[in-house]
Design a protein around this motif. Sequence first.
Motif, PDB file in Angstrom:
ATOM      1  N   THR A   7       0.707  -0.981  -0.023  1.00 62.29           N
ATOM      2  CA  THR A   7      -0.142   0.101  -0.019  1.00 62.29           C
ATOM      3  C   THR A   7       0.907   1.090   0.013  1.00 62.29           C
ATOM      4  O   THR A   7       0.409   2.290   0.550  1.00 62.29           O
ATOM      5  CB  THR A   7      -0.963   0.090   1.309  1.00 62.29           C
ATOM      6  OG1 THR A   7      -0.169   0.025   2.521  1.00 62.29           O
ATOM      7  CG2 THR A   7      -2.032  -1.156   1.097  1.00 62.29           C
ATOM      8  N   SER A   9       1.636   2.969  -2.373  1.00 62.14           N
ATOM      9  CA  SER A   9       1.398   4.413  -3.240  1.00 62.14           C
ATOM     10  C   SER A   9      -0.126   4.338  -3.190  1.00 62.14           C
ATOM     11  O   SER A   9      -0.927   3.994  -2.200  1.00 62.14           O
ATOM     12  CB  SER A   9       1.685   4.044  -4.585  1.00 62.14           C
ATOM     13  OG  SER A   9       1.488   5.566  -5.457  1.00 62.14           O
ATOM     14  N   ALA A  10      -0.698   5.009  -4.170  1.00 65.99           N
ATOM     15  CA  ALA A  10      -2.462   5.454  -4.256  1.00 65.99           C
ATOM     16  C   ALA A  10      -2.758   3.769  -4.654  1.00 65.99           C
ATOM     17  O   ALA A  10      -3.565   3.921  -5.720  1.00 65.99           O
ATOM     18  CB  ALA A  10      -2.818   6.338  -5.169  1.00 65.99           C
ATOM     19  N   HIS A  11      -2.647   2.726  -3.994  1.00 66.81           N
ATOM     20  CA  HIS A  11      -3.362   1.447  -4.359  1.00 66.81           C
ATOM     21  C   HIS A  11      -3.009   0.534  -3.291  1.00 66.81           C
ATOM     22  O   HIS A  11      -2.534   0.816  -2.161  1.00 66.81           O
ATOM     23  CB  HIS A  11      -2.455   0.910  -5.652  1.00 66.81           C
ATOM     24  CG  HIS A  11      -0.846   0.530  -5.276  1.00 66.81           C
ATOM     25  ND1 HIS A  11       0.005   1.222  -5.934  1.00 66.81           N
ATOM     26  CD2 HIS A  11      -0.616  -0.296  -4.545  1.00 66.81           C
ATOM     27  CE1 HIS A  11       1.136   0.704  -5.433  1.00 66.81           C
ATOM     28  NE2 HIS A  11       1.041  -0.228  -4.540  1.00 66.81           N
ATOM     29  N   ASP A  29      -6.699   0.717  -7.582  1.00 71.63           N
ATOM     30  CA  ASP A  29      -6.162   2.072  -7.130  1.00 71.63           C
ATOM     31  C   ASP A  29      -7.011   2.713  -6.463  1.00 71.63           C
ATOM     32  O   ASP A  29      -8.333   2.841  -6.522  1.00 71.63           O
ATOM     33  CB  ASP A  29      -5.932   2.797  -8.728  1.00 71.63           C
ATOM     34  CG  ASP A  29      -5.047   2.200  -9.717  1.00 71.63           C
ATOM     35  OD1 ASP A  29      -4.027   1.638  -9.037  1.00 71.63           O
ATOM     36  OD2 ASP A  29      -5.101   2.235 -10.738  1.00 71.63           O
ATOM     37  N   ALA A  31      -6.787   6.157  -3.431  1.00 74.13           N
ATOM     38  CA  ALA A  31      -5.946   7.191  -2.694  1.00 74.13           C
ATOM     39  C   ALA A  31      -6.175   7.213  -1.177  1.00 74.13           C
ATOM     40  O   ALA A  31      -5.448   7.651  -0.380  1.00 74.13           O
ATOM     41  CB  ALA A  31      -6.274   8.791  -3.436  1.00 74.13           C
ATOM     42  N   ARG A  32      -7.455   6.885  -1.087  1.00 80.04           N
ATOM     43  CA  ARG A  32      -7.753   6.923   0.376  1.00 80.04           C
ATOM     44  C   ARG A  32      -8.561   5.194   0.667  1.00 80.04           C
ATOM     45  O   ARG A  32      -9.096   4.668  -0.089  1.00 80.04           O
ATOM     46  CB  ARG A  32      -8.768   7.850   0.848  1.00 80.04           C
ATOM     47  CG  ARG A  32      -8.242   9.201   0.637  1.00 80.04           C
ATOM     48  CD  ARG A  32      -9.163  10.481   1.314  1.00 80.04           C
ATOM     49  NE  ARG A  32      -8.735  11.639   0.881  1.00 80.04           N
ATOM     50  CZ  ARG A  32      -9.217  12.819   1.178  1.00 80.04           C
ATOM     51  NH1 ARG A  32     -10.479  12.924   1.815  1.00 80.04           N
ATOM     52  NH2 ARG A  32      -8.555  14.043   0.960  1.00 80.04           N
ATOM     53  N   GLN A  34      -7.116   2.712   2.106  1.00 82.76           N
ATOM     54  CA  GLN A  34      -6.369   1.592   2.275  1.00 82.76           C
ATOM     55  C   GLN A  34      -6.382   0.702   3.420  1.00 82.76           C
ATOM     56  O   GLN A  34      -6.237  -0.444   3.379  1.00 82.76           O
ATOM     57  CB  GLN A  34      -5.084   2.043   1.948  1.00 82.76           C
ATOM     58  CG  GLN A  34      -4.493   2.669   0.388  1.00 82.76           C
ATOM     59  CD  GLN A  34      -3.307   3.244   0.483  1.00 82.76           C
ATOM     60  OE1 GLN A  34      -3.185   4.281   1.377  1.00 82.76           O
ATOM     61  NE2 GLN A  34      -2.604   3.157  -0.519  1.00 82.76           N
ATOM     62  N   ASN A  67       4.207   6.616  -0.127  1.00 79.26           N
ATOM     63  CA  ASN A  67       3.426   7.151   0.916  1.00 79.26           C
ATOM     64  C   ASN A  67       3.765   6.976   2.282  1.00 79.26           C
ATOM     65  O   ASN A  67       3.624   5.440   2.593  1.00 79.26           O
ATOM     66  CB  ASN A  67       1.853   6.997   0.436  1.00 79.26           C
ATOM     67  CG  ASN A  67       0.778   7.689   1.333  1.00 79.26           C
ATOM     68  OD1 ASN A  67       0.619   7.005   2.429  1.00 79.26           O
ATOM     69  ND2 ASN A  67       0.375   8.984   1.213  1.00 79.26           N
TER      70      ASN A  67
END
Length: 213
Positions: A7, A9-11, A29, A31-32, A34, A67
């Motif tokens: 997790t 990155s945005a995935h 994919d 962005a939030r 996860q 991230n």
Amino acid sequence: MILGFDTSSAHVGAALLDSNGIVAAAHEDMARGQAERLMPMLEEVLAQGGATWQDLTAIGVGIGPGNFTGVRLSVAAARGLALSLNIPAVGVSLLEATALDTPGPVLACLSAPRDQAYVQSQGMAPSIPAQLIAMSEMPGTWADPGLTCVGPASAQVAERLGTTALPARHAPAEAIARIAALRWRDGPPRPAPLYLKPADAAPSRDAPPVILE
């Protein structure tokens, strides 16, 4: 059986590997969300592969760069699962995973904020260690003959260096599982985040609360 997940990155991604190869995988994919999606996805991938938690031999986890919160999420989950299942957990750099099975010389390129990229070389001399670098500061001396830039930021880096760009050969979680399968027997250390930049969040300037005894 090796369960790999990431997790960073945005995935959210997960993959289950046995002696014959990848038997189940998922990648979404996002962005939030996860933290809420990771464990259900792991259970879905296990079910898809006809396995249970007790069937696992080891866990592979992406340790970044990427991230800040996402990396911490995966690493904490991997360490907790490994402890509860009494199996090893193998931390795998996303830069190494990105370059997996691409013939060299290779420059793994991951996207980073503010027109920057995370990069690391494979099969280059001299080698380029894992680092965060601005696109504008990327030296032309990196453009080895036959160099291939691989990964999400490969197009931008290749344009800068005048080289070839290709996507990664494997999804992140699948590459992580494959690399973990080669290392879990070696008694790897507990996974730890690979941070190449400070966290974006700054400490609060407010005075801490007074604790009354």
